[in-house]
Design a protein around this motif. Structure first.
Motif, short mmCIF file in Angstrom:
data_model
loop_
_atom_site.label_atom_id
_atom_site.label_comp_id
_atom_site.label_asym_id
_atom_site.label_seq_id
_atom_site.Cartn_x
_atom_site.Cartn_y
_atom_site.Cartn_z
N ARG A 55 0.55 -0.97 -0.22
CA ARG A 55 -0.03 0.07 0.08
C ARG A 55 0.87 1.96 0.18
N ASN A 56 0.75 2.82 -0.62
CA ASN A 56 0.82 3.52 -0.49
C ASN A 56 -0.24 4.51 0.67
N PHE A 57 0.75 5.39 1.58
CA PHE A 57 0.04 6.05 2.24
C PHE A 57 0.43 7.20 2.72
N HIS A 58 -0.15 8.10 3.24
CA HIS A 58 0.39 9.27 3.43
C HIS A 58 -0.50 9.88 5.04
N HIS A 59 0.12 11.02 6.21
CA HIS A 59 -0.46 11.07 6.68
C HIS A 59 -1.43 12.95 7.32
N TYR A 110 -9.00 3.22 1.90
CA TYR A 110 -8.44 3.78 0.71
C TYR A 110 -9.15 3.79 -0.13
N LEU A 111 -10.51 3.23 0.68
CA LEU A 111 -12.28 3.18 -0.10
C LEU A 111 -12.58 4.55 0.92
N GLY A 112 -12.64 5.36 1.35
CA GLY A 112 -12.70 6.56 1.89
C GLY A 112 -13.61 6.08 3.38
N ILE A 159 -8.97 -2.04 8.01
CA ILE A 159 -8.65 -0.72 8.53
C ILE A 159 -7.90 -0.23 7.03
N TYR A 160 -7.12 -1.02 6.70
CA TYR A 160 -6.66 -0.97 5.26
C TYR A 160 -7.76 -0.16 4.05
N ILE A 161 -8.57 -1.25 3.73
CA ILE A 161 -9.12 -1.21 2.16
C ILE A 161 -10.16 0.44 2.81
N GLY A 171 -1.88 13.23 11.12
CA GLY A 171 -1.49 12.35 11.92
C GLY A 171 -2.32 11.50 11.73
N ASN A 172 -3.27 10.79 11.05
CA ASN A 172 -3.41 9.87 11.09
C ASN A 172 -3.47 9.35 9.68
N GLU A 173 -3.35 7.87 9.27
CA GLU A 173 -2.34 7.46 8.17
C GLU A 173 -3.80 7.01 6.77
N VAL A 174 -3.19 7.93 5.42
CA VAL A 174 -4.71 7.72 4.59
C VAL A 174 -3.85 7.02 3.46
N THR A 175 -4.23 5.96 3.46
CA THR A 175 -4.12 5.11 2.07
C THR A 175 -4.70 4.92 0.84
N THR A 176 -3.90 6.09 0.26
CA THR A 176 -4.20 6.21 -1.15
C THR A 176 -4.30 5.38 -2.41
#
Length: 205
Positions: free
Chosen positions: A72-76, A189-191, A184-186, A80-85
């Motif tokens: 996965r590719n993510f930023h904060h 990613y799906l918003g 949690i990652y999915i 400070g929350n992880e956002v999976t893009t």
């Protein structure tokens, strides 16, 4: 075992490159000479589950091709929350593409969700390949087009599909992601929040 190890088994290396060449052929024919050059400049590596192979705040060193595994590719965000893009499995290139090509500091992290087998190449060798490879320029253009179209479609999906419809689309297109990637990652990613996605899964089951 180290988090990242170079793969040295000849049989395994040949298998990795065969998967790579099969993927490339979906976009452009790759002559034998280019295949041999790829074997010289791509490094085959095994990466252990949970490893972040490229970190935010750095200039990313490698363009990565996933042969097997899930990343996965993510930023904060500002809190400070992880956002999976992006989430994907092999075979596919997976990189902070814009920052890698321009060698600028990235705000993204590349995370191996599962054990992964990768072929990776440095920016120096990408530039080298563009000068000596017969297919590399054409292939790079098609990969860039693919990235742009994927980003465009993702924006369209967020504005036209419900959360449930986005999940169903992911489930049909990439069932291995649904089966192997934590909820949690999915959800990110799906918003969606994890609770909403859990309810959607229960409805569908």
């Amino acid at each position: 075992m180290k988090n990242l190890e170079t793969i040295t088994s000849e049989q395994q290396v040949n298998s990795l490159f065969q998967s790579f060449f099969d993927y490339v052929r979906h976009l452009v024919d790759i002559p034998e000479s280019d295949q041999e050059e790829c074997k010289k400049i791509f490094e085959p590596v095994f990466v252990k589950k949970g490893t972040i192979i490229e970190q935010e705040g750095t200039v990313h060193k490698y363009h990565n091709f996933i042969v097997s595994g899930h990343m996965r590719n993510f930023h904060h965000d500002e809190n400070g929350n992880e956002v999976t893009t992006d989430i994907n499995s092999g075979p596919r290139f997976f990189t902070s593409y814009y920052h890698f090509i321009n060698q600028t500091v990235s705000n993204e992290n590349l995370h191996c969700i599962t054990d992964c087998e990768l072929l990776r190449i440095t920016k120096k060798n990408v530039d080298k390949a563009s000068h000596i490879g017969l297919t590399s320029q054409e292939y790079t253009e098609k990969v860039l087009h693919f990235h742009l179209e994927s980003s465009k479609q993702r924006i369209i999906d967020f504005t036209t599909l419900s959360g449930k419809e986005r999940y169903i689309k992911l489930m049909k297109a990439h069932p291995s992601i649904v089966q192997n990637v934590p909820l949690i990652y999915i959800a990110s990613y799906l918003g969606l929040n994890p609770g909403s996605l859990s309810r959607i899964r229960q409805e569908l089951s």
